[in-house]
Design an enzyme around this catalytic site. Structure first.
Site, PDB file in Angstrom:
ATOM      1  N   TYR A  63       0.819  -1.211   0.000  1.00 53.91           N
ATOM      2  CA  TYR A  63       0.000   0.000   0.000  1.00 53.91           C
ATOM      3  C   TYR A  63       0.855   1.264   0.000  1.00 53.91           C
ATOM      4  O   TYR A  63       0.366   2.340  -0.353  1.00 53.91           O
ATOM      5  CB  TYR A  63      -0.931   0.045   1.212  1.00 53.91           C
ATOM      6  CG  TYR A  63      -1.948  -1.060   1.312  1.00 53.91           C
ATOM      7  CD1 TYR A  63      -2.159  -1.964   0.271  1.00 53.91           C
ATOM      8  CD2 TYR A  63      -2.719  -1.210   2.456  1.00 53.91           C
ATOM      9  CE1 TYR A  63      -3.090  -2.985   0.386  1.00 53.91           C
ATOM     10  CE2 TYR A  63      -3.659  -2.218   2.578  1.00 53.91           C
ATOM     11  CZ  TYR A  63      -3.837  -3.114   1.539  1.00 53.91           C
ATOM     12  OH  TYR A  63      -4.760  -4.120   1.667  1.00 53.91           O
TER      13      TYR A  63
ATOM     14  N   HIS B 195       0.323 -11.874   1.810  1.00 49.32           N
ATOM     15  CA  HIS B 195      -0.716 -11.138   1.081  1.00 49.32           C
ATOM     16  C   HIS B 195      -1.398 -11.986   0.008  1.00 49.32           C
ATOM     17  O   HIS B 195      -2.619 -11.925  -0.151  1.00 49.32           O
ATOM     18  CB  HIS B 195      -0.095  -9.878   0.466  1.00 49.32           C
ATOM     19  CG  HIS B 195      -1.055  -8.768   0.281  1.00 49.32           C
ATOM     20  ND1 HIS B 195      -0.703  -7.440   0.399  1.00 49.32           N
ATOM     21  CD2 HIS B 195      -2.377  -8.752  -0.020  1.00 49.32           C
ATOM     22  CE1 HIS B 195      -1.759  -6.673   0.188  1.00 49.32           C
ATOM     23  NE2 HIS B 195      -2.782  -7.448  -0.085  1.00 49.32           N
TER      24      HIS B 195
END
Length: 264
Positions: free
Chosen positions: A47, A98
């Protein structure tokens, strides 16, 4: 409202996601969410906002999740150290792989590293994101350690019932990302809108309350104080069994919005 994980720790059922929140804005938005009452903040290395999230968290003991990106599966220890430095913390509450990236076939090695990281105390709990049952079976068989959480795309148009059943059978908490889909289509669904009207609540609150009614942890993204407050208000919305059944009927075969874990 907390859920007990399979390692004995707890996780808030409703948190705030920070995907697509730019780093310069993250501190203000995280601080705003914490001040309103959020106790879980979800970020990830990819991010690019861990520093801002960390600045917003300063002096707060909120539950913090971050994630190991796909190109660091063989370097998880160093990757977590980098995330901790950006967050300004000695440890996180939850560290996730992830994506499994089955084509690279390094996710078992990454999971072994996360087990070691939990043992060192740099993360209190460990889990995964976007893992399918076959990926979960592989890491459990290799280590004997079951993830505490699997964070997956999940919303009324894509309900992931097979994955949820697997998680329940193995004591894994299902955490929903993209819980209101991409917003417009789902929130404008006539069934959702009708339920919202009956309860005098927003459509987003109805969808989040549906997740909570199914025992899921959920991390909607919001940046404005209005949307953060609206999401938080889902905690005190009790849907009827009929409401839940009607939303359950909205599942679609083509409901996936994000990538398929098999092709990442």
């Amino acid at each position: 409202m907390d859920i007990t994980l399979n390692d004995g720790h707890t996780i808030p059922r409703l948190g705030m996601g920070t995907w697509q929140i730019p780093d310069p804005q993250a501190a203000l938005i995280v601080r705003r969410g914490l001040d309103l009452g959020f106790r879980l903040v979800d970020t990830a290395a990819i991010y690019g906002n861990e520093r801002g999230v960390g600045d917003g968290l300063k002096g707060d003991d909120a539950f913090v999740t971050t994630k190991l990106w796909n190109d660091r599966h063989r370097d998880a220890e160093a990757a977590l150290d980098e995330s901790l430095a950006l967050l300004g913390r000695d440890a996180v509450d939850l560290y996730l792989i992830h994506w499994p990236v089955p084509a690279a076939d390094d996710y078992v090695e990454a999971w072994q590293a996360l087990v070691r990281l939990r043992e060192t105390g740099k993360t209190r709990s460990i889990g995964v994101s976007n893992f399918l049952p076959e990926h979960l079976e592989a890491i459990i068989a290799a280590t004997g350690v079951t993830p505490a959480v699997n964070q997956i795309e999940l919303h009324p148009h894509f309900q992931q019932r097979e994955a949820r059943a697997f998680h329940e059978a193995h004591g894994i908490v299902t955490q929903s990302w993209s819980p209101i889909g991409q917003g417009k289509d789902l929130l404008a669904d006539p069934e959702i809108a009708a339920i919202a009207d009956r309860h005098h609540r927003s459509a987003a609150q109805v969808v989040l309350a549906w997740h909570l009614a199914h025992g899921l942890s959920v991390i909607p993204k919001a940046s404005s104080a209005e949307h953060l407050s609206d999401n938080l208000a889902a905690l005190d919305l009790a849907l009827s069994e009929e409401d839940i059944t009607r939303i359950d009927a909205l599942d679609r075969d083509d409901g996936r919005l994000g990538p398929d874990p098999r092709s990442m």
